[in-house]
Write an enzyme that holds these catalytic residues in place. Structure first.
Site, PDB file in Angstrom:
ATOM      1  N   ASP A 180       0.796  15.125  50.075  1.00 13.50           N
ATOM      2  CA  ASP A 180       1.097  16.681  49.522  1.00 13.50           C
ATOM      3  C   ASP A 180       2.377  16.976  48.843  1.00 13.50           C
ATOM      4  O   ASP A 180       3.400  16.321  48.881  1.00 13.50           O
ATOM      5  CB  ASP A 180       1.018  17.649  50.980  1.00 13.50           C
ATOM      6  N   GLY A 211       2.096  20.189  43.514  1.00 19.40           N
ATOM      7  CA  GLY A 211       2.141  21.713  42.820  1.00 19.40           C
ATOM      8  C   GLY A 211       3.475  22.002  43.020  1.00 19.40           C
ATOM      9  O   GLY A 211       4.179  22.353  41.908  1.00 19.40           O
ATOM     10  N   TRP A 249       6.267  19.817  43.381  1.00 21.49           N
ATOM     11  CA  TRP A 249       6.709  19.115  42.286  1.00 21.49           C
ATOM     12  C   TRP A 249       6.767  19.459  40.931  1.00 21.49           C
ATOM     13  O   TRP A 249       7.903  19.599  40.085  1.00 21.49           O
ATOM     14  CB  TRP A 249       6.262  17.596  42.392  1.00 21.49           C
ATOM     15  N   SER A 285      -9.651  17.921  50.022  1.00 22.46           N
ATOM     16  CA  SER A 285     -10.000  18.371  51.196  1.00 22.46           C
ATOM     17  C   SER A 285     -11.227  19.289  50.771  1.00 22.46           C
ATOM     18  O   SER A 285     -11.501  19.915  50.057  1.00 22.46           O
ATOM     19  CB  SER A 285      -9.208  18.861  51.909  1.00 22.46           C
ATOM     20  N   THR A 286     -12.180  19.550  51.959  1.00 31.13           N
ATOM     21  CA  THR A 286     -13.344  20.532  51.858  1.00 31.13           C
ATOM     22  C   THR A 286     -12.661  21.839  51.519  1.00 31.13           C
ATOM     23  O   THR A 286     -13.178  22.649  50.666  1.00 31.13           O
ATOM     24  CB  THR A 286     -13.833  20.637  53.438  1.00 31.13           C
ATOM     25  N   ASN A 321      -9.986  22.494  49.796  1.00 34.14           N
ATOM     26  CA  ASN A 321      -9.449  22.502  48.353  1.00 34.14           C
ATOM     27  C   ASN A 321     -10.554  23.271  47.480  1.00 34.14           C
ATOM     28  O   ASN A 321     -10.362  23.546  46.303  1.00 34.14           O
ATOM     29  CB  ASN A 321      -9.074  21.216  48.107  1.00 34.14           C
ATOM     30  N   ARG A 380       1.986  19.864  59.395  1.00 28.33           N
ATOM     31  CA  ARG A 380       0.400  20.222  59.782  1.00 28.33           C
ATOM     32  C   ARG A 380      -0.477  18.988  59.432  1.00 28.33           C
ATOM     33  O   ARG A 380      -0.198  18.288  58.585  1.00 28.33           O
ATOM     34  CB  ARG A 380       0.129  21.453  59.451  1.00 28.33           C
TER      35      ARG A 380
HETATM   36  C1  IPE Z   1      -3.809  18.796  52.326  1.00 25.29           C
HETATM   37  O1  IPE Z   1      -3.192  19.412  51.492  1.00 25.29           O
HETATM   38  C2  IPE Z   1      -5.138  18.094  51.558  1.00 25.29           C
HETATM   39  C3  IPE Z   1      -4.741  17.188  50.576  1.00 25.29           C
HETATM   40  C4  IPE Z   1      -3.784  16.583  50.529  1.00 25.29           C
HETATM   41  C5  IPE Z   1      -5.663  16.616  49.736  1.00 25.29           C
HETATM   42  P1  IPE Z   1      -3.022  21.098  51.316  1.00 25.29           P
HETATM   43  O2  IPE Z   1      -2.266  21.559  50.282  1.00 25.29           O
HETATM   44  O3  IPE Z   1      -4.527  21.411  50.769  1.00 25.29           O
HETATM   45  O4  IPE Z   1      -3.045  21.552  52.858  1.00 25.29           O
HETATM   46  P2  IPE Z   1      -2.212  23.061  53.184  1.00 25.29           P
HETATM   47  O5  IPE Z   1      -3.266  24.000  52.460  1.00 25.29           O
HETATM   48  O6  IPE Z   1      -1.034  23.200  52.720  1.00 25.29           O
HETATM   49  O7  IPE Z   1      -2.632  23.076  54.668  1.00 25.29           O
HETATM   50  C1  IPE Z   2      -1.608  17.932  47.296  1.00 25.63           C
HETATM   51  O1  IPE Z   2      -0.733  18.672  46.525  1.00 25.63           O
HETATM   52  C2  IPE Z   2      -2.820  17.541  46.432  1.00 25.63           C
HETATM   53  C3  IPE Z   2      -3.947  18.388  46.858  1.00 25.63           C
HETATM   54  C4  IPE Z   2      -4.112  18.973  48.083  1.00 25.63           C
HETATM   55  C5  IPE Z   2      -5.203  18.085  46.001  1.00 25.63           C
HETATM   56  P1  IPE Z   2      -0.803  20.251  46.282  1.00 25.63           P
HETATM   57  O2  IPE Z   2      -1.655  20.538  44.943  1.00 25.63           O
HETATM   58  O3  IPE Z   2      -1.508  20.842  47.950  1.00 25.63           O
HETATM   59  O4  IPE Z   2       0.596  20.520  46.049  1.00 25.63           O
HETATM   60  P2  IPE Z   2       1.580  21.693  46.954  1.00 25.63           P
HETATM   61  O5  IPE Z   2       1.311  21.708  48.379  1.00 25.63           O
HETATM   62  O6  IPE Z   2       0.983  23.060  46.420  1.00 25.63           O
HETATM   63  O7  IPE Z   2       2.862  21.450  46.355  1.00 25.63           O
HETATM   64 MG    MG Z   3      -0.593  21.511  49.390  1.00 25.29          MG
END
Ligand code: IPE
Ligand code: IPE
Ligand code: MG
Length: 252
Positions: A24, A27, A29, A69-70, A72, A198
């Site tokens: 995680d 985005g 970064w 993830s589902t 996502n 989490r």
């Molecule tokens: C968890 O990250 C899923 C992946 C890393 C692929 P998310 O960014 O989707 O999780 P939440 O929404 O912060 O819980």
């Molecule tokens: C994890 O990074 C990658 C995916 C969930 C696909 P994020 O895209 O969730 O990055 P943040 O949490 O918004 O920084």
């Molecule tokens: Mg995230």
């Protein structure tokens, strides 16, 4: 006693067989650097390559990474499309190296929801890397634990409805064998990068007794050093599985 180097600490202590990572922070970064979120996902691919190599070097046998993830699927369509296209190009670009380094690639999740091109690339890479014996890289794609348990429950219920399974035959082992992870051991260590603490619907059944480690590092900055920190933390923990500390020390 002489100070031990990081290598000595980690080789002398218990290395987890299976590490699962919630990758995680891509985005954030990117945002921190004024770049589009997609750039963070692209850099995330570099971090995975580095971390996979470091994991193999440390003797980890299974690395399961939460890739999509589902939940996502509810992101803006543009980001979902970008993630799917990064997935396909990453698989094509990385597969020769995976073969060369003895990495066996597998996937868990509801793969039928992925675009056809992604399904095809994935199937091809899984086939090409099937003899890899160094480490197994498991991509969690279109994956969530509750969805996995729902799919497993439907199959169990269908067996029962067809009179091929009696309710009292449903053991924990049987449930495990119906999950996407049936072939793999439970994770010993679950790492989440990016500062959130989490689980976000990841390996809920399988992580019942996993050690949890949360890192502030955004995923694109993760690598050998950050992994070693997590492994050192893991090595310092005592896994008791419900027993007392005294019992565990007698077993050692
Ligand atoms: C968890 O990250 C899923 C992946 C890393 C692929 P998310 O960014 O989707 O999780 P939440 O929404 O912060 O819980
Ligand atoms: C994890 O990074 C990658 C995916 C969930 C696909 P994020 O895209 O969730 O990055 P943040 O949490 O918004 O920084
Ligand atoms: Mg995230």
């Amino acid at each position: 006693m002489a100070t031990q180097t990081q290598d000595e600490v980690l080789s002398a202590s218990h290395i987890p067989s299976h590490v699962a990572i919630i990758m995680d922070g891509n985005g954030r970064w990117a945002k921190q650097r004024g770049l589009p979120r997609t750039e963070g996902h692209i850099r995330g691919q570099d971090a995975l390559r580095t971390t996979l190599r470091a994991a193999a070097r440390r003797g980890i046998k299974y690395l399961t990474v939460y890739t999509f993830s589902t939940e996502n699927w509810s992101r803006p369509q543009e980001e979902v499309d970008a993630l799917m296209s990064i997935l396909v190009s990453a698989i094509h670009a990385e597969t020769p190296q995976l073969i060369a380094e003895g990495v066996r690639m597998r996937a868990i999740g509801d793969l039928s929801r992925l675009p056809q091109q992604a399904q095809d690339s994935l199937a091809e890479s899984i086939e090409l890397t099937k003899d890899g014996a160094q480490i197994t890289l498991i991509l969690a794609l279109s994956y969530s634990s509750r969805d996995e348990i729902r799919r497993a429950s439907q199959r169990l219920a269908a067996e029962a409805a067809a009179d091929r399974l009696r309710p009292e035959e449903i053991t924990e082992e049987l449930i495990s064998s119906y999950l996407d992870t049936a072939e793999y051991p439970d994770p010993d260590l679950v790492i989440r990068t990016g500062g959130e603490e989490r689980i976000s619907n990841y390996l809920l059944w399988q992580s019942a007794y996993s050690e949890l480690y949360f890192s502030e590092t955004y995923w694109p900055d993760f690598g050998q050093e950050a992994l070693d920190e997590a492994l050192a933390a893991y090595a310092s923990r005592e896994r008791r599985f419900g027993k007392t500390s005294e019992q565990i020390q007698l077993e050692d």
